[in-house]
Scaffold this motif. Structure first.
Motif, PDB file in Angstrom:
ATOM      1  N   THR B   5      39.864  64.953  46.955  1.00 21.68           N
ATOM      2  CA  THR B   5      41.193  65.416  46.362  1.00 21.68           C
ATOM      3  C   THR B   5      42.299  64.457  46.913  1.00 21.68           C
ATOM      4  O   THR B   5      42.195  63.834  48.097  1.00 21.68           O
ATOM      5  CB  THR B   5      41.509  66.670  46.860  1.00 21.68           C
ATOM      6  OG1 THR B   5      41.460  66.772  48.601  1.00 21.68           O
ATOM      7  CG2 THR B   5      40.660  68.041  46.417  1.00 21.68           C
ATOM      8  N   GLN B   6      43.323  64.174  45.976  1.00 24.58           N
ATOM      9  CA  GLN B   6      44.304  63.598  46.308  1.00 24.58           C
ATOM     10  C   GLN B   6      45.518  64.035  45.982  1.00 24.58           C
ATOM     11  O   GLN B   6      45.689  64.926  45.087  1.00 24.58           O
ATOM     12  CB  GLN B   6      44.248  61.836  45.428  1.00 24.58           C
ATOM     13  CG  GLN B   6      43.336  61.174  45.801  1.00 24.58           C
ATOM     14  CD  GLN B   6      43.427  59.853  45.284  1.00 24.58           C
ATOM     15  OE1 GLN B   6      42.582  59.643  44.437  1.00 24.58           O
ATOM     16  NE2 GLN B   6      44.434  59.190  45.300  1.00 24.58           N
ATOM     17  N   SER B   7      46.467  64.053  46.760  1.00 25.26           N
ATOM     18  CA  SER B   7      47.821  64.583  46.420  1.00 25.26           C
ATOM     19  C   SER B   7      49.130  63.682  47.042  1.00 25.26           C
ATOM     20  O   SER B   7      48.994  63.027  48.037  1.00 25.26           O
ATOM     21  CB  SER B   7      48.083  65.946  47.268  1.00 25.26           C
ATOM     22  OG  SER B   7      48.011  65.902  48.552  1.00 25.26           O
ATOM     23  N   LYS B   9      49.787  64.233  42.688  1.00 32.87           N
ATOM     24  CA  LYS B   9      49.509  63.846  41.613  1.00 32.87           C
ATOM     25  C   LYS B   9      50.346  62.708  41.185  1.00 32.87           C
ATOM     26  O   LYS B   9      50.159  61.687  40.821  1.00 32.87           O
ATOM     27  CB  LYS B   9      49.018  64.775  40.485  1.00 32.87           C
ATOM     28  CG  LYS B   9      48.456  64.185  39.223  1.00 32.87           C
ATOM     29  CD  LYS B   9      48.150  65.244  38.411  1.00 32.87           C
ATOM     30  CE  LYS B   9      47.658  64.565  37.090  1.00 32.87           C
ATOM     31  NZ  LYS B   9      47.328  65.769  35.846  1.00 32.87           N
ATOM     32  N   GLN B  25      38.154  64.429  51.585  1.00 31.96           N
ATOM     33  CA  GLN B  25      37.045  64.373  51.235  1.00 31.96           C
ATOM     34  C   GLN B  25      36.005  65.442  52.014  1.00 31.96           C
ATOM     35  O   GLN B  25      36.073  65.680  53.354  1.00 31.96           O
ATOM     36  CB  GLN B  25      36.264  62.973  51.093  1.00 31.96           C
ATOM     37  CG  GLN B  25      36.094  62.184  52.244  1.00 31.96           C
ATOM     38  CD  GLN B  25      34.675  62.399  53.003  1.00 31.96           C
ATOM     39  OE1 GLN B  25      34.014  63.092  52.425  1.00 31.96           O
ATOM     40  NE2 GLN B  25      34.633  61.639  53.991  1.00 31.96           N
ATOM     41  N   GLY B 107      38.688  59.821  43.847  1.00 30.26           N
ATOM     42  CA  GLY B 107      39.381  61.016  43.491  1.00 30.26           C
ATOM     43  C   GLY B 107      40.334  60.858  42.205  1.00 30.26           C
ATOM     44  O   GLY B 107      40.207  60.043  41.616  1.00 30.26           O
TER      45      GLY B 107
END
Lengths: 111, 115
Positions: B5-7, B9, B25, B107
């Motif tokens: 996950t990436q934040s 976006k 991760q 991601g």
């Protein structure tokens, strides 16, 4: 320095046709080669990983081949569908632990 | 679900600001990577980490910094020293770094825009 080239940069084909995407690299001393798919504005999805000792890998309608001696790989897509429209990237892993990426082929499947 | 996950976006930065991009991760992978993607160019490696508390510069590390305090997390800070930070940033991980069986998973990316 490893360089990876993907030609053509863009390709359009009618739905249902089989197609081949090309990837070439300059240094044949690689550990593996990976094919990815990228949809607009999204991350990369791993499609196939070919080890240096392998000649090809298959997953569903996808088949990737590797010819290390000539520095080439192909991604074969059978019976193309509109959902296959995306950018396809290849990347090679050499001894420096770093992936070197091509700039991709943008594929459009015409319904 | 296992994944990366990436934040956020989308991220907007003013001139002179530092910003931090998150990457997490849950794949239990040892190695993690940060790439930058610009139109018409291949992905370029910024930093990578093979184990906790260790990381190496990639091809374009200037103006960026990272930390790896936990196996699951590899945040990237874009500093004011990065002159052209507008780009799409991608985080990846693999079981190990390098070697025959390395396969990298990515991601969803963070799009950074400088205002």
């Amino acid at each position: 320095k490893q360089e990876v080239t993907q030609i053509p940069a863009a390709l359009s084909v009618p739905e249902g046709e089989n197609l081949v995407l090309n990837c070439s690299f300059t240094d044949s001393a690689i550990y593996n080669l990976q094919w990815f798919r990228q949809d607009p504005g999204k991350g990369l999805t791993s499609l196939l990983l070919i080890q240096s000792s392998q000649r090809e890998q298959t997953s569903g309608r996808l088949n990737a081949s590797l010819d290390k001696s000539s520095g080439r790989s192909t991604l074969y897509i059978a019976a193309s569908q509109p959902g296959d429209s995306a950018t396809y990237l290849c990347a090679v892993l050499a001894g420096n632990e770093k992936l070197t990426f091509g700039t991709g082929t943008r594929l459009t499947i015409i319904p | 679900d296992g994944g990366i996950t990436q934040s956020p976006k989308y991220l907007f930065r003013k001139e002179g600001q530092n910003v931090t991009l998150s990457c997490e991760q849950n794949l239990n992978h040892d190695a993690m990577y940060w790439y930058r993607q610009d139109p018409g160019q291949g992905l370029r490696l910024i930093y990578y980490s093979q184990i906790v508390n260790d990381f190496q510069k990639g091809d374009i590390a200037e103006g960026y910094s990272v930390s790896r305090e936990k196996k699951e997390s590899f945040p990237l800070t874009v500093t004011s020293a990065q002159k052209n930070p507008t780009a799409f940033y991608l985080c990846a991980s693999s079981i190990v770094a390098g070697g025959t069986y390395n396969e990298q998973f990515f991601g969803p990316g963070t799009r950074l825009t400088v205002l």
